[in-house]
Design an enzyme around this catalytic site. Sequence first.
Site, PDB file in Angstrom:
ATOM      1  N   VAL A   1       0.869  -1.168   0.000  1.00 45.83           N
ATOM      2  CA  VAL A   1       0.000   0.000   0.000  1.00 45.83           C
ATOM      3  C   VAL A   1       0.907   1.218   0.000  1.00 45.83           C
ATOM      4  O   VAL A   1       1.942   1.231   0.677  1.00 45.83           O
ATOM      5  CB  VAL A   1      -0.917   0.003   1.245  1.00 45.83           C
ATOM      6  N   CYS A   2       0.535   2.238  -0.791  1.00 46.57           N
ATOM      7  CA  CYS A   2       1.210   3.537  -0.739  1.00 46.57           C
ATOM      8  C   CYS A   2       2.712   3.351  -1.020  1.00 46.57           C
ATOM      9  O   CYS A   2       3.079   2.616  -1.950  1.00 46.57           O
ATOM     10  CB  CYS A   2       0.920   4.146   0.637  1.00 46.57           C
ATOM     11  N   THR A   3       3.576   3.990  -0.261  1.00 48.00           N
ATOM     12  CA  THR A   3       5.018   3.914  -0.537  1.00 48.00           C
ATOM     13  C   THR A   3       5.649   2.584  -0.116  1.00 48.00           C
ATOM     14  O   THR A   3       6.860   2.438  -0.237  1.00 48.00           O
ATOM     15  CB  THR A   3       5.757   5.080   0.142  1.00 48.00           C
TER      16      THR A   3
ATOM     17  N   SER B  52       1.976   3.488  -6.847  1.00 45.72           N
ATOM     18  CA  SER B  52       2.285   3.965  -5.498  1.00 45.72           C
ATOM     19  C   SER B  52       1.506   5.247  -5.227  1.00 45.72           C
ATOM     20  O   SER B  52       0.716   5.697  -6.063  1.00 45.72           O
ATOM     21  CB  SER B  52       3.782   4.215  -5.362  1.00 45.72           C
TER      22      SER B  52
ATOM     23  N   SER C 175      -2.108   2.512  -4.764  1.00 44.69           N
ATOM     24  CA  SER C 175      -1.812   3.928  -4.651  1.00 44.69           C
ATOM     25  C   SER C 175      -1.853   4.324  -3.164  1.00 44.69           C
ATOM     26  O   SER C 175      -1.765   3.460  -2.286  1.00 44.69           O
ATOM     27  CB  SER C 175      -2.810   4.699  -5.520  1.00 44.69           C
TER      28      SER C 175
END
Lengths: 207, 207
Positions: free
Chosen positions: B104-106, B124, B157
């Site tokens: 998830v995310c970074t 990302s 993202s």
Amino acid sequence: MTDKPRRISVVLFDGFELLDVFGPVELFSLAPSRLAIEFIGPQAGPVASSQGVQVSATTGYGTAEAPDIMLIPGGQGTRRLVNDETFLSWLRAWVARASLVTSVCTGSAVLAAAGLLDGYRATSNKAAFNWVRQQSDKVEWIARARWVEDRDRWTSSGIAAGIDMAAALLANLFGNDVAHEVTTRAEIEIHRDPTWDPFATIHGFAE
Amino acid sequence: MTDKPRRISVVLFDGFELLDVFGPVELFSLAPSRLAIEFIGPQAGPVASSQGVQVSATTGYGTAEAPDIMLIPGGQGTRRLVNDETFLSWLRAWVARASLVTSVCTGSAVLAAAGLLDGYRATSNKAAFNWVRQQSDKVEWIARARWVEDRDRWTSSGIAAGIDMAAALLANLFGNDVAHEVTTRAEIEIHRDPTWDPFATIHGFAE
């Protein structure tokens, strides 16, 4: 920002629901100059969620400073708390001078059992709604609502509804621009209409 | 259900983002007969999130069983992890036989830095996207995506996008009915289109 951040106190208890807490807390934490978040538990240290994973409270119920803004989540633990007179007495006294009392999901059942929603409009989780409204007949329970704002009591529907309520709360406290900046950073699409509630329909609440 | 639950191992580290973890974990936990969730940290015990609040890991990196499904979140801590060769070496070895590696995310920046996305399509967080794609030129970075599924690598993202990816993962593993039941219980409206991404536009990614 030169103003001191507002303080928001989140009440943890054994069997709290994870997303009820960490949805709103994520949004609040993305406005760090405006809100300082603290976690109150039975005692300082680990508190077990409904999901088992433990989260550390920073302060125990007995030593927590009276809150400015307060949030109580739902979760399996609320089934016990509505009958826990020791907890309910503490809660009543602790929030007596709070500027804002908020709940997510079945957190409103606990507020209702404590008498803290007497004379207010309020909502709760739709799967558990019939149980929740048995906790008090002095509350005007609203079945079809993503969240309900009534003066100094804000209550949301189940689990993810707390995120929408938190965004509305940020807008109410700090303006739409702050709320928009936070929800953009969280990459979340918010429901801004408090009457949006397809889950009421799913659970047979037509009102 | 007589099948043994699938095991999902969530990697915690100092400075992980709360909702990156607890959005997906909330959905996974609402299918308890199908998924068992464990939390892996630097050691068993409290791990501090980006927001400060501590969450207890059940097992340390050094003693964790090799994962079936793995999820790594983002958060400020990923800025350090992409340069932490000890961590990256452990991660590479630990996930070598995983059936599914998700972020998830970074979190995808960390996977990329470890070489775990070489030859894969991935996405990302959009606010951090330019930093993330500097972590590897062996990844086909997709700017406009809520999440990207590419064989045994699923990357989402920013922050709340992990919730949509988790719902898609439940549908992929257990069918649409299970995913629908879970998201209804969580009272959440899911984005089912992996190309839905208004945040790419906001951050200037037209592709």
